[in-house]
Design an enzyme around this catalytic site. Structure first.
Site, PDB file in Angstrom:
ATOM      1  CG  ASN A  43     -14.602 -29.641 124.703  1.00 12.08           C
ATOM      2  OD1 ASN A  43     -13.532 -30.299 124.027  1.00 12.08           O
ATOM      3  ND2 ASN A  43     -15.635 -29.066 123.962  1.00 12.08           N
TER       4      ASN A  43
ATOM      5  CE  LYS B 216     -14.925 -25.277 123.090  1.00 15.26           C
ATOM      6  NZ  LYS B 216     -15.960 -24.484 122.328  1.00 15.26           N
TER       7      LYS B 216
ATOM      8  CG  HIS C  89     -18.975 -29.819 121.087  1.00 13.43           C
ATOM      9  ND1 HIS C  89     -19.003 -28.827 120.573  1.00 13.43           N
ATOM     10  CD2 HIS C  89     -18.859 -29.382 122.513  1.00 13.43           C
ATOM     11  CE1 HIS C  89     -18.639 -27.741 121.365  1.00 13.43           C
ATOM     12  NE2 HIS C  89     -18.639 -28.136 122.570  1.00 13.43           N
TER      13      HIS C  89
ATOM     14  N   GLY D 116     -18.588 -20.179 124.006  1.00 15.00           N
ATOM     15  CA  GLY D 116     -17.557 -19.475 123.493  1.00 15.00           C
ATOM     16  C   GLY D 116     -17.663 -18.037 123.078  1.00 15.00           C
TER      17      GLY D 116
ATOM     18  CB  SER E  51     -19.761 -18.503 128.391  1.00 18.26           C
ATOM     19  OG  SER E  51     -19.465 -18.253 126.976  1.00 18.26           O
TER      20      SER E  51
HETATM   21  C1  PEP Z   1     -17.692 -26.112 124.874  1.00 18.64           C
HETATM   22  O1  PEP Z   1     -16.872 -26.010 123.950  1.00 18.64           O
HETATM   23  O2  PEP Z   1     -18.141 -27.472 125.437  1.00 18.64           O
HETATM   24  C2  PEP Z   1     -17.995 -25.044 125.777  1.00 18.64           C
HETATM   25  C3  PEP Z   1     -18.855 -24.953 126.734  1.00 18.64           C
HETATM   26  O3  PEP Z   1     -17.134 -23.913 125.482  1.00 18.64           O
HETATM   27  P1  PEP Z   1     -17.103 -22.735 126.286  1.00 18.64           P
HETATM   28  O4  PEP Z   1     -16.938 -22.860 127.684  1.00 18.64           O
HETATM   29  O5  PEP Z   1     -15.674 -22.031 125.769  1.00 18.64           O
HETATM   30  O6  PEP Z   1     -18.252 -21.543 126.002  1.00 18.64           O
END
Ligand code: PEP
Length: 249
Positions: free
Chosen positions: A14, A16, A100, A177, A213
């Site tokens: 993703n 973003k 999301h 995140g 993460s």
């Molecule tokens: C996400 O935004 O779907 C996500 C899992 O972000 P991150 O891996 O950066 O935590």
């Protein structure tokens, strides 16, 4: 990779609201080349709308599929800023994220709207990746199971035929995140609840991804859990080596 796992592995990036034509070109090329050898794992990227054409141009004919990060519940009309499922099909998208946590929190999307988006995506032949997950406050209050069940309710109400064509992503909001990953056991406990709900509906084969993460260094221990079928990856999806490290795990 555990080849005895019941369901096919799936890793979705993703992106973003990140990227540029120049940066994407290098990332897509690296992801495409690096994923070719990983036959046991489906790989996909969900890019910002303006870059769908670029993803289609660079990934067509390869093993990596692509999709979007949201979809309108409407087919067309006076909905400024929205993008319909039909438009996503114009770019041969396979996937679309719905619900999301950033859409739920910054755009006040409700559980019902998320289910409607999933239904609209399915009608257009797209695979919705339905994101669910509790906040830190809800987790600390011991409400995780309740929140998951509430978020899944309207989605499961679409019926077995619809749900069997979806992917579910469990993403604890406190792990997105933040660098704070759920332990494999913590994630597995919630995945088992999701799996139970899916099995009760007769759709036990639906893939359930973990997100929050995920990095190359923690992916293998998460994927070792029986009910974790892969990952939805945010930050690490922007770095080819990290993302490919997760795919390799
Ligand atoms: C996400 O935004 O779907 C996500 C899992 O972000 P991150 O891996 O950066 O935590």
């Amino acid at each position: 990779m555990n080849t005895t796992h019941a369901r096919q592995r799936l890793v979705i990036g993703n992106w973003k609201m990140n990227g540029s034509l120049a940066a994407n070109a290098a990332l897509l090329q690296a992801v495409r080349a690096g994923s070719e050898a990983q036959a046991g794992c489906q790989v996909a990227v969900c890019v910002p709308f303006p870059y769908l054409a670029q993803a289609q141009a660079q990934l067509s004919g390869g093993t990596v599929s692509w999709g979007a990060q949201d979809v309108s519940v409407h087919a067309s009309g006076a909905y400024t800023g929205e993008v319909s499922a039909g438009m996503l099909n114009d770019f041969a998208c396979r996937w679309v994220l719905v619900g999301h946590s950033e859409r739920r929190s910054y755009h006040a999307e409700t559980d019902e709207q998320v289910a409607l988006k999933a239904a609209v995506a399915l009608q257009a032949g797209l695979t919705p990746v339905v994101c669910i997950g509790e906040t830190l406050q809800q987790q600390e209050a011991g409400e995780t199971a309740q929140v998951i069940s509430r978020q899944l309710g309207p989605v499961l109400a679409l019926g077995a035929q619809s749900v069997s064509r979806m992917v579910i992503a469990y993403e604890p909001v406190w792990a997105i995140g933040t660098g704070r990953t759920a332990t494999p056991e913590q994630a597995q406990a919630v995945h088992a609840l999701v799996r139970q709900a899916l099995e009760a509906l007769g759709v036990g084969q639906v893939q359930v991804l973990y997100g929050g993460s995920v990095k190359a260094s923690n992916a293998a221990s998460l994927f070792a859990m029986p009910d974790i079928d892969g990952a939805l990856v945010g930050g690490a999806a922007l770095v080819a080596d990290e993302f490919l490290g997760i795919v390799a795990a």
